[in-house]
Design a protein around this motif. Structure first.
Motif: not given
Length: 91
Positions: A24, A27-28
């Motif tokens: 990921l 931000e995720q």
């Protein structure tokens, strides 16, 4: 039982890879509900489990293999595999 504990530890260590958390973007990761706990969980897993469970599992695997190799000798059987002859991997 000890082998099962070692296997559970290896599974715990590998959960970070199985979940895809490493794939990921930052931000995720920040959008996840466990964002605040993830770095601490990763640190504690690395500190307390990573080297210990791999070593324990490897040691127990080797002991189990040695017991299997010595068992025919204790029974008085002669087997080409008991001495390692013909196995191909150790000769």
């Amino acid at each position: 039982m000890l082998r099962g504990l070692a296997l559970l530890g290896v599974l715990t260590i590998n959960l970070f890879w199985f979940t895809g958390l490493n794939e990921l973007t930052p931000e995720q990761r920040s959008a996840l509900p466990t964002h605040g706990v993830d770095p601490a969980a990763r640190f504690l897993t690395t500190l307390f489990a990573e080297g210990k469970f791999y070593s324990l599992f490897s040691l127990l695997f080797g002991v189990g293999f040695a017991v299997q190799m010595l068992r025919p000798e204790k029974r008085g059987l002669t087997s080409p595999h008991a001495s390692g002859a013909g196995s191909g991997c150790c000769s």
